[in-house]
Design an enzyme around this catalytic site. Structure first.
Site, PDB file in Angstrom:
ATOM      1  N   SER A 112     -20.083  -7.079 -26.806  1.00 40.69           N
ATOM      2  CA  SER A 112     -19.240  -8.232 -26.518  1.00 40.69           C
ATOM      3  C   SER A 112     -18.040  -8.383 -27.437  1.00 40.69           C
ATOM      4  CB  SER A 112     -20.108  -9.483 -26.534  1.00 40.69           C
ATOM      5  OG  SER A 112     -19.350 -10.577 -26.097  1.00 40.69           O
ATOM      6  N   HIS A 113     -18.014  -9.497 -28.190  1.00 39.06           N
ATOM      7  CA  HIS A 113     -16.828  -9.809 -29.005  1.00 39.06           C
ATOM      8  C   HIS A 113     -16.850  -9.079 -30.349  1.00 39.06           C
ATOM      9  CE1 HIS A 113     -20.089 -12.445 -30.106  1.00 39.06           C
ATOM     10  NE2 HIS A 113     -19.553 -12.524 -31.309  1.00 39.06           N
ATOM     11  N   ASP A 276     -12.746 -11.565 -23.893  1.00 44.97           N
ATOM     12  CA  ASP A 276     -13.340 -10.789 -24.988  1.00 44.97           C
ATOM     13  C   ASP A 276     -13.735  -9.372 -24.548  1.00 44.97           C
ATOM     14  OD1 ASP A 276     -15.532 -11.491 -23.412  1.00 44.97           O
ATOM     15  OD2 ASP A 276     -16.898 -11.520 -25.121  1.00 44.97           O
ATOM     16  N   ASP A 278     -16.385  -7.843 -23.419  1.00 47.53           N
ATOM     17  CA  ASP A 278     -17.087  -7.607 -22.155  1.00 47.53           C
ATOM     18  C   ASP A 278     -16.672  -8.571 -21.048  1.00 47.53           C
ATOM     19  OD1 ASP A 278     -18.305  -9.709 -23.516  1.00 47.53           O
ATOM     20  OD2 ASP A 278     -20.256  -9.329 -22.600  1.00 47.53           O
ATOM     21  N   ASP A 280     -16.678 -11.897 -20.727  1.00 47.58           N
ATOM     22  CA  ASP A 280     -17.350 -13.150 -20.367  1.00 47.58           C
ATOM     23  C   ASP A 280     -16.784 -14.369 -21.106  1.00 47.58           C
ATOM     24  OD1 ASP A 280     -18.448 -12.412 -22.781  1.00 47.58           O
ATOM     25  OD2 ASP A 280     -20.544 -12.474 -22.119  1.00 47.58           O
ATOM     26  N   ARG A 281     -15.967 -14.151 -22.124  1.00 44.16           N
ATOM     27  CA  ARG A 281     -15.367 -15.296 -22.823  1.00 44.16           C
ATOM     28  C   ARG A 281     -13.941 -15.531 -22.351  1.00 44.16           C
ATOM     29  NH1 ARG A 281     -17.299 -15.618 -29.037  1.00 44.16           N
ATOM     30  NH2 ARG A 281     -19.479 -15.029 -28.658  1.00 44.16           N
ATOM     31  N   LYS A 375     -21.546 -16.143 -18.276  1.00 39.80           N
ATOM     32  CA  LYS A 375     -20.261 -16.787 -18.449  1.00 39.80           C
ATOM     33  C   LYS A 375     -19.199 -15.820 -17.954  1.00 39.80           C
ATOM     34  CE  LYS A 375     -20.131 -15.758 -23.452  1.00 39.80           C
ATOM     35  NZ  LYS A 375     -21.486 -15.373 -23.904  1.00 39.80           N
TER      36      LYS A 375
HETATM   37  C1  VG1 Z   1     -22.561 -16.217 -30.058  1.00 38.46           C
HETATM   38  C2  VG1 Z   1     -22.133 -17.566 -29.542  1.00 38.46           C
HETATM   39  C3  VG1 Z   1     -22.931 -17.917 -28.295  1.00 38.46           C
HETATM   40  C4  VG1 Z   1     -22.772 -16.812 -27.254  1.00 38.46           C
HETATM   41  C5  VG1 Z   1     -23.161 -15.479 -27.859  1.00 38.46           C
HETATM   42  C6  VG1 Z   1     -22.901 -14.323 -26.926  1.00 38.46           C
HETATM   43  O1  VG1 Z   1     -23.919 -16.256 -30.433  1.00 38.46           O
HETATM   44  O2  VG1 Z   1     -22.306 -18.556 -30.521  1.00 38.46           O
HETATM   45  O3  VG1 Z   1     -22.498 -19.159 -27.809  1.00 38.46           O
HETATM   46  O4  VG1 Z   1     -23.588 -17.050 -26.146  1.00 38.46           O
HETATM   47  O5  VG1 Z   1     -22.392 -15.241 -29.042  1.00 38.46           O
HETATM   48  O6  VG1 Z   1     -21.569 -14.270 -26.543  1.00 38.46           O
HETATM   49  P1  VG1 Z   1     -24.388 -16.407 -31.964  1.00 38.46           P
HETATM   50  O7  VG1 Z   1     -25.875 -16.305 -31.937  1.00 38.46           O
HETATM   51  O8  VG1 Z   1     -23.701 -15.330 -32.722  1.00 38.46           O
HETATM   52  O9  VG1 Z   1     -23.898 -17.759 -32.399  1.00 38.46           O
HETATM   53  V1  VG1 Z   1     -20.894 -12.814 -26.108  1.00 38.46           V
HETATM   54  O10 VG1 Z   1     -19.449 -13.058 -25.413  1.00 38.46           O
HETATM   55  O11 VG1 Z   1     -20.822 -12.074 -27.640  1.00 38.46           O
HETATM   56  O12 VG1 Z   1     -22.024 -12.017 -25.213  1.00 38.46           O
HETATM   57 CO    CO Z   2     -18.813 -11.488 -24.473  1.00 36.98          CO
END
Ligand code: VG1
Ligand code: CO
Length: 542
Positions: A112-113, A276, A278, A280-281, A375
């Site tokens: 992801s991010h 982001d 992948d 989804d953000r 998302k």
């Molecule tokens: C973070 C965010 C959470 C989100 C998750 C995955 O998790 O706070 O809201 O769902 O990333 O997002 P954490 O446990 O690091 O706070 V993504 O776009 O990285 O799949």
């Molecule tokens: Co993501």
């Protein structure tokens, strides 16, 4: 031929907030991917002959991992795999494909991010047949099996051609390499008024979409530029790169600062958006007006009926606990429920499946609806475009109007990244132990009203999830939340979420950090963040 390969367990194959995430080098160890994927398959039942969707965000090691997964799926007995061409499928597109083709589930290769490239992170997530992230009963079972694994099964077939769409076979399994954009783009066309958005662009509306050299580029170009008529060049950084161009593919004010600066400048387009790694953000910035993700959720909920896919209204809203209460005010006005869940999209699946919620969101730049079970970054952008196309007002005017109607939830998140894990655990443990002594205490000019360690009772399956964040509520309605990240791969990340509701419109123009100044000071002092972590300031403020 299907080979059975002996292996030994790796430690720590425990999925976090969103799948298993580790450094690339960890995933590159012999049998690391295979162990996890076999543990996953062993945790599932009755998928013989069924369809599995496979794709990723294009980051370094994506292609290698996909080849392994495809060959293991064939060995495990899946009947068909749908693989995104080039190994590409954004997380929401994967969810869409799983649902549309009634697949058994899907494997998404993404961190992801998190940073990409050989020195960055890699990840594997499993999504179930509703298109959503696997619930904890599955991820817990996978982790348990990963601790005992002795062998895995894999076909010794040659690599599949990922770059040509079409059908081939491995063992008894059909391999269908599909266009990663088509099904998703079609779904977006059903939800939003594309003609109205086309008119908006035709009328001179300008936009910049920063795909951050991550997975959304092909989707954004196809939908915004080719279908909706946004000017060529609207999408920047639109080619998915294995290292995201060396940038952090997290659409926030720190990592998308160029976009923010542009939108605050004299030559700003009408709308700035980003997504982001992948896809989804989302980040939404109007000319001269940043929209916090928590506000964006509330504003989308309040205006969703303007989009054809939501014209009948929304059944309910769901937000993660640390997300601001702005959405709750909209739910109240609409006479619907706002559900409060732990962090992570997996907790929304049951509410969406049961029809209890239509729109969901997280403060971490995640917004989405019941159209998929993830998302969805581009969905949020298209929703904003649809709203703008109907209301014909600026983002800034829509935001001001929203705050005037519902009040403003000032909100910030302070992240302390890569702090020492033991120090972070100590900080949380001590604060948890002291929590009950806090009600009635004065901190600065504020008084603590109540405290808790958030726990969630799922109204659909009655599962209970505990220890989801330490909350301190003040008598003036302000709130501080502490939790540790479940997506980091180095040390621990402490997240501190700070919020204050202000009804008075004359105070809606104050800068966020200034408005929350006193709460920020309390938030740092209460668990002695500096003393315990050595950090005087957060590494990221959003
Ligand atoms: C973070 C965010 C959470 C989100 C998750 C995955 O998790 O706070 O809201 O769902 O990333 O997002 P954490 O446990 O690091 O706070 V993504 O776009 O990285 O799949
Ligand atoms: Co993501």
């Amino acid at each position: 031929m299907i080979r059975t390969v002996a292996t030994t367990p790796y430690e720590g194959q425990k999925p976090g907030t969103s799948g298993l995430r580790k450094k690339v080098q960890v995933f590159q160890q012999p049998n690391y991917v295979e162990n996890f994927v076999q543990s996953l398959f062993d945790s599932l039942d009755d998928f013989e002959g069924e369809t599995l969707v496979i794709g990723g965000d294009g980051r370094f090691y994506n292609r290698e991992a996909i080849q392994k997964v495809v060959k293991m799926a064939a060995a495990a007995g899946f009947g068909r795999v749908l693989v995104g061409k080039g190994g590409i499928l954004s997380t929401p597109a994967a969810s869409c494909v799983i649902r549309k083709h009634e697949a058994f589930g899907g494997i998404i290769l993404s961190a992801s991010h998190n940073m990409g490239g050989p020195a960055g992170d890699f990840g594997i997530k499993y999504n179930i047949g509703n298109g959503g992230p696997a619930p904890e009963r599955i991820t817990d079972a996978v982790f348990a099996l990963s601790k005992e694994i002795k062998e895995y099964k894999i076909s010794d077939a040659p690599d599949i051609d990922l770059d040509t769409a079409g059908i081939s076979r491995i063992e008894d399994m059909v391999v269908d390499v599909i266009d990663p954009v088509e099904d998703y783009a079609e779904l977006m066309g059903q939800l939003f008024d594309f003609n109205a958005i086309r008119d908006l662009f035709a009328g001179g509306f300008t936009m910049r979409f920063d795909a951050m050299s991550a997975v959304t580029g092909p989707y954004a170009k196809a939908i915004l530029e080719e279908t909706l008529g946004a000017a060529q060049g609207t999408v920047v950084n639109g080619e998915p790169l294995t290292d995201f161009g060396g940038h952090h593919p997290d659409p926030n004010l720190v990592y998308a600062k160029d976009l923010y600066d542009l939108l605050m400048s004299d030559h700003a387009p009408d709308l700035g958006a980003a997504s982001d790694g992948d896809g989804d953000r989302n980040l939404i910035i109007g000319r001269g007006q940043f929209v916090t993700p928590s506000d964006s959720l509330a504003m989308i909920a309040a205006n969703a009926h303007l989009a054809p896919g939501y014209s009948k209204g929304i059944a309910g809203i769901a937000r993660s606990m640390p997300t601001s209460g702005a959405a709750d005010r909209v739910a109240e006005a609409l006479g619907i429920t706002c559900y409060e869940t732990p962090t992570g999209w997996k907790f929304f699946g049951n509410l969406l499946d049961a029809g209890l919620a239509t729109v969901c969101g997280e403060e971490s730049a995640g917004t989405g609806s019941d159209h998929v079970r993830e998302k969805d970054g581009l969905w949020a952008v298209l929703m904003w475009l649809n709203i703008l196309a109907v209301r014909r007002e600026s983002v800034k005017a829509i935001v001001a109007d929203h705050w005037a109607t519902y009040g403003r939830n000032y909100y910030t998140r302070h992240d302390y990244e890569e702090v020492d894990s033991a120090a972070a655990d100590g900080l949380m443990g001590d604060l948890r132990a002291r929590l009950e002594t806090l009600p009635g205490t004065r901190l600065g000019a504020l008084t603590v009203e109540r405290v808790d360690d958030f726990s969630y009772h799922d109204p659909v399956d009655d599962s209970v999830t505990t220890k989801q964040g330490l909350r301190v509520f003040f008598t003036d309605g302000s709130r501080i939340v502490y939790r540790l990240s479940g997506t980091g791969t180095a040390g621990a990340t402490l997240r501190v979420y700070i919020e204050r509701f202000v009804a008075d419109t004359t105070r809606h123009g104050v800068e966020t950090q200034a408005m929350l100044d006193d709460l920020i000071a309390i938030a740092r002092a209460l668990p002695d963040i500096e003393g315990r972590t050595g950090r005087t300031v957060p590494s990221v403020i959003t």
